[in-house]
Design an enzyme around this catalytic site. Structure first.
Site, PDB file in Angstrom:
ATOM      1  CB  CYS A  37       8.090 -21.361  28.065  1.00 24.44           C
ATOM      2  SG  CYS A  37       9.219 -20.938  26.728  1.00 24.44           S
ATOM      3  CE  LYS A  65       6.371 -17.577  27.017  1.00 24.16           C
ATOM      4  NZ  LYS A  65       7.487 -18.116  26.217  1.00 24.16           N
ATOM      5  CG  HIS A  73       3.561 -20.089  27.637  1.00 27.03           C
ATOM      6  ND1 HIS A  73       4.781 -20.540  27.199  1.00 27.03           N
ATOM      7  CD2 HIS A  73       2.637 -20.737  26.884  1.00 27.03           C
ATOM      8  CE1 HIS A  73       4.624 -21.405  26.225  1.00 27.03           C
ATOM      9  NE2 HIS A  73       3.323 -21.547  26.009  1.00 27.03           N
ATOM     10  CG  HIS A 115      10.508 -17.534  22.823  1.00 29.00           C
ATOM     11  ND1 HIS A 115      10.009 -17.813  21.562  1.00 29.00           N
ATOM     12  CD2 HIS A 115      10.282 -18.637  23.570  1.00 29.00           C
ATOM     13  CE1 HIS A 115       9.495 -19.035  21.566  1.00 29.00           C
ATOM     14  NE2 HIS A 115       9.657 -19.569  22.772  1.00 29.00           N
TER      15      HIS A 115
END
Length: 480
Positions: free
Chosen positions: A68, A122, A124, A214
């Site tokens: 990711c 997201k 990240h 995910h």
């Protein structure tokens, strides 16, 4: 001509120039397998993705990173992760890791070109300090979560040490009103809100990295129930998650149509890495899974769609490109120039928009720092050094009687180097290293050249000060 009239003409010209820049919607699916879309696998119910992909351009050789954070690093910066210190895994929730601040991100670059920039989903890419978070890295607004995974309904994230906290933010404020609402629905609703309120005189860049699909495997029952013919519960849920994602994309694109933004828009859809076959995903006919250097971990499902920008549509594009190429490609699409001579990405505008040839003939799959493993591509050839990772086989579609969790785990031994011809053998069945030692030597020399520019991996040590108990139960910046 009067000065006032000249100013009016100039102002009108600038506004028109700005308005003519295409809107860009960049959608990222998380952990979506190569074989987990309807246009490849009739088991999957993805009518919206299928329609867009078939009417656009399906990308058959678009590569991403095995995990990711490294892929998101590529999308945001145009740099390979081994050049930013993010090559050795994902950014842990309690680690002081981040996308380096000396890099100009794609939203920062597009803002310079007149774009409104919004992010939903997201991140990240680090959050230990506010300066590493989305609204400090070029986005006008942000709704989403900072970490790598969390509950789809409660939006609670738990780290490896067991620390738990809310990880959901609107701009820089903890957002507590989403408890009980599935994230795919939340993100679609926010994207629609952005579209509804967008000033049409300005170009829009919306980065939309979904949580789906995910783990944890969670979906409202109505989506799982669409797959009653699948015996394995995990696979049923996973497929339902894909369909929930598809529905969200359909709702967003429908709103873009209604608001007239689709007439001058490029939509990009890509996964961040291959599917985790050890959970419930599938990458057939490709070998390997998420977190591996095999094609199944690194060749990403993706397509582009536009009503007006693409000169050639309805075909399978086999040109080589890498996740780092999106940055310079979007900059060229927006009428700008990439002024960073060190960037790894190259613009694939001609290939994607005009149907021309790829400008890329080689790339780095990854060069790890902590372990002696790497992979590179040069033309048809792929060289793998060391272990490609766990899950090294061709995982079948999940079914009763197999344990995906241990299927083809990393109990194999590999030669120091393996060589594959990806054009002739895209499923990596035939290691050519023993047959063509001279080609192995040539590829090893190329690998050594790539390695010379690498930087050490960032420290992933856990920082106790990150614990949500110090921030009113929220994963929050402020501890580095």
């Amino acid at each position: 001509m009067s000065l006032l009239r000249a100013v009016c003409i100039l102002t009108t010209f600038v506004i028109c120039e700005c308005a003519e820049k295409p809107h860009i919607v960049f959608i990222v699916a998380d952990d979506l397998g190569w074989n987990d879309v309807g246009f490849r696998n009739p088991q999957m119910i993805t009518p919206n993705l299928d329609r867009l992909a078939k009417a656009g351009v399906i990308l058959n050789s678009s590569y991403v990173q095995p995990l990711c954070s490294p892929s998101r690093n590529c999308f945001m910066s145009g740099y390979f992760p081994y050049h930013t210190g993010l090559q050795d895994g994902v950014i842990q929730t309690e680690a002081a890791q981040f996308l380096p601040v000396n890099l100009t991100t794609i939203p920062q670059k597009l803002k310079q070109l007149g774009y409104d920039t919004h992010m939903v989903g997201k991140w990240h890419l680090g959050f230990c300090n506010w300066k590493y978070t989305p609204t400090e890295r070029g986005f006008d607004t942000y709704l989403g979560y900072y970490s790598g995974m969390e509950d789809y309904f409660t939006h609670i994230s738990q780290n490896h040490g067991g620390d738990m906290g809310l990880d959901f933010h609107f701009n820089k404020t903890a957002y507590r009103d989403a408890n009980g609402t599935y994230s795919a629905h939340l993100f679609a609703d926010r994207a629609i809100e952005i579209i509804d309120n967008h000033d049409k005189s300005k170009p829009l860049y919306m980065y939309l990295p979904f949580q789906s699909v995910h783990e944890p495997l969670e979906v409202p029952p109505k989506y799982e129930n669409m797959y009653k013919n699948i015996e394995t519960k995990k696979r049923r849920i996973y497929c339902g998650m894909v369909t929930a994602l598809d529905e969200a994309v359909g709702n967003i694109t429908r709103t873009l149509e209604e608001k007239g933004l689709m007439d001058n828009l490029l939509l990009v859809f890509t996964t961040d890495n291959g599917g985790p076959t050890y959970k419930a995903a599938n990458n057939l006919p490709l070998r390997g899974a998420k977190a591996t250097l095999w094609e199944g971990g690194t060749k990403g499902t993706g397509f582009i769609y536009s009503k007006s920008l693409l000169k050639k549509t309805g075909y399978l594009n086999t040109g080589m490109m890498h996740a780092v190429d999106w940055y310079p490609t979007l900059v060229e699409l927006a009428g700008g120039e990439n002024t960073d001579p060190n960037m790894d990405g190259v613009s694939q505008y001609n290939m994607l928009i005009n149907g021309g040839a790829s400008k890329r003939n080689e790339f780095v799959y990854n060069i790890y720092d902590e372990i002696d493993a790497a992979a590179i591509r040069y033309g048809d050839l792929k060289l793998i050094q060391g272990s490609p990772g766990a899950h090294n086989g061709w995982a079948p579609l999940p079914h009763l009687g197999i344990d995906e969790g241990v299927y083809e785990a990393d109990n194999q031994t590999f030669p120091p180097f393996m060589l594959y011809n990806i054009t002739a053998d895209p499923t990596e069945h035939f290691d050519l290293s023993a047959m063509y030692p001279e080609l192995v030597d040539m590829m090893k020399k190329r690998l050594e050249i790539w390695k010379q520019s690498g930087v050490p991996a960032q420290d992933n040590s856990s920082i106790p000060a990150a614990n949500p108990k110090y921030y009113d139960g929220v994963w929050s910046p402020g501890w580095c």
